[in-house]
Design a protein around this motif. Sequence first.
Motif, short mmCIF file in Angstrom:
data_model
loop_
_atom_site.label_atom_id
_atom_site.label_comp_id
_atom_site.label_asym_id
_atom_site.label_seq_id
_atom_site.Cartn_x
_atom_site.Cartn_y
_atom_site.Cartn_z
N GLU A 246 33.38 31.05 50.16
CA GLU A 246 32.20 30.19 50.15
C GLU A 246 31.62 30.06 51.55
OE1 GLU A 246 33.27 26.52 48.33
OE2 GLU A 246 33.70 27.41 46.37
N ASP A 247 31.55 31.18 52.26
CA ASP A 247 31.04 31.09 53.64
C ASP A 247 29.52 31.16 53.71
OD1 ASP A 247 30.49 33.70 53.08
OD2 ASP A 247 31.79 34.55 54.62
N GLY A 248 28.88 31.29 52.55
CA GLY A 248 27.42 31.27 52.53
C GLY A 248 26.75 32.58 52.84
N GLY A 249 27.53 33.61 53.14
CA GLY A 249 26.95 34.91 53.46
C GLY A 249 26.42 35.62 52.22
N ARG A 250 25.59 36.61 52.47
CA ARG A 250 25.02 37.36 51.35
C ARG A 250 26.07 38.19 50.65
NH1 ARG A 250 19.58 41.17 51.56
NH2 ARG A 250 19.54 41.69 49.34
N SER A 251 26.93 38.87 51.44
CA SER A 251 28.02 39.64 50.86
C SER A 251 29.21 38.72 50.66
CB SER A 251 28.40 40.81 51.77
OG SER A 251 29.26 41.70 51.09
N LYS A 252 30.04 39.03 49.69
CA LYS A 252 31.13 38.12 49.30
C LYS A 252 32.45 38.86 49.23
CE LYS A 252 28.02 35.13 46.67
NZ LYS A 252 28.11 34.03 47.66
N SER A 253 33.53 38.08 49.22
CA SER A 253 34.86 38.66 49.07
C SER A 253 35.72 37.68 48.27
CB SER A 253 35.49 38.94 50.44
OG SER A 253 35.69 37.73 51.15
N ASN A 254 36.89 38.16 47.87
CA ASN A 254 37.82 37.34 47.10
C ASN A 254 39.24 37.76 47.46
OD1 ASN A 254 39.56 36.43 44.89
ND2 ASN A 254 37.67 35.87 43.85
N LYS A 255 39.92 36.93 48.26
CA LYS A 255 41.25 37.27 48.75
C LYS A 255 42.27 37.40 47.62
CE LYS A 255 40.52 35.02 53.23
NZ LYS A 255 40.96 33.92 54.14
N GLY A 256 42.12 36.57 46.59
CA GLY A 256 43.05 36.64 45.48
C GLY A 256 43.00 37.99 44.78
N GLN A 257 41.80 38.51 44.56
CA GLN A 257 41.67 39.81 43.91
C GLN A 257 42.21 40.94 44.79
OE1 GLN A 257 37.83 40.55 42.11
NE2 GLN A 257 37.64 38.44 41.39
#
Length: 389
Positions: A246-257
């Motif tokens: 939820e850093d607000g950036g356009r690109s995203k990530s998911n550490k759990g995945q």
Amino acid sequence: MVMRFKISQTIDTDRSIVIAVDNVLERFIAINDSEHLLNEEQILRVATDQSKVNPSLHHYTVNDRVGGDMNENSKLFKQAQNRVENAARNNFWIHLTCAGLGILRKPDFDIALIDEASQITEPCALIPLVKGTKRAVIVGDHVQLRPTVKGMGKPLQYDISLLERLYTNKEDTPDGLSKTMLDVQYRSPRILNIFPSNEFYEGQLKTHESNAEVSTFMSLSQFPWPTENGTIIPTVFIQCSEQEDEDGGRSKSNKGQIEVISRVHPLITSQRPDTPIEPKLAELKIAVLSPYTKQIDALKRKLPSSIRCSTIDSFQGRESDIVIFSTVRCNVSGEVGFLDDPRRLNVMWTRARLALIIVGDRGTMSTNQQWKRALDACTEVVLPTVSNA
């Protein structure tokens, strides 16, 4: 008699299109090695940026034939032009992108074969067609990704390719134009083909008998492949409930995945105890795809370099034995972002030769009805518990 052909694509800066040209060239070389259709000197690869060409194909390029970078030396550029013009006069097979046409100002061609035509804008597709072409074959998939355009391009429908416009035209077919669907796929087993065939191709996409069955050797791996009547089900879903960043950036990530995927890879390639030795497991080619560059960058840092990590858009035209897909999206509002594009889902699903594993959050993705149908077409599995002993 071998007629003059040109493989033409969009701009060289589009990496996936350059890859498509190289893929065609590699397959033609394989056929040529057994059929002896042309001498090696009659096969020419033209590229404005040699660094983007597969290194194994460099000796077919104009740069290698003239002994240097034609873009850095005017004398070599002239030699390159002469070589290409001579090739056109002597029934050579020339592979290039539309950007490569910059060096082909003079020669004309009998036939233009435009591959991956759904990914190029209409003006780009017209470039090779004005080179004296008597016949043209335009090949592509108009229900996969369109050309990438900027600004007002999409509202103005600049992203609709010539192939899509001609193929979807419901009016009378113009004289001299015929269209057909290549309705047999040779990439994946029948069970993996069911969803995209029904969802995107009105049930018309059939599977060739040569690759209809699921490969049995995968059952020897430690990955918990589901089975039905003794046959592996190659469409798998793994639930991961960790929220996206939820850093607000356009690109995203998911550490759990990312953590889930890092566990999946060794399970696929590791053999179960007390089973026959099966070297194919270690030789499996695995690709990890995601819609977000940020997730891909994180996956590259986490996974072995032997695993190809790529965005969906960059992987169109490619394939892999096993495809693992990270959806990334997991949020309380059920937002799936640009994963709501059905073309992106189609490309992702149809990259695998043997099996597809989707990692994501069912609750989030099921807010989109098409993704709900996609996940319903998968069998959910739970990874083995990791021992801390």
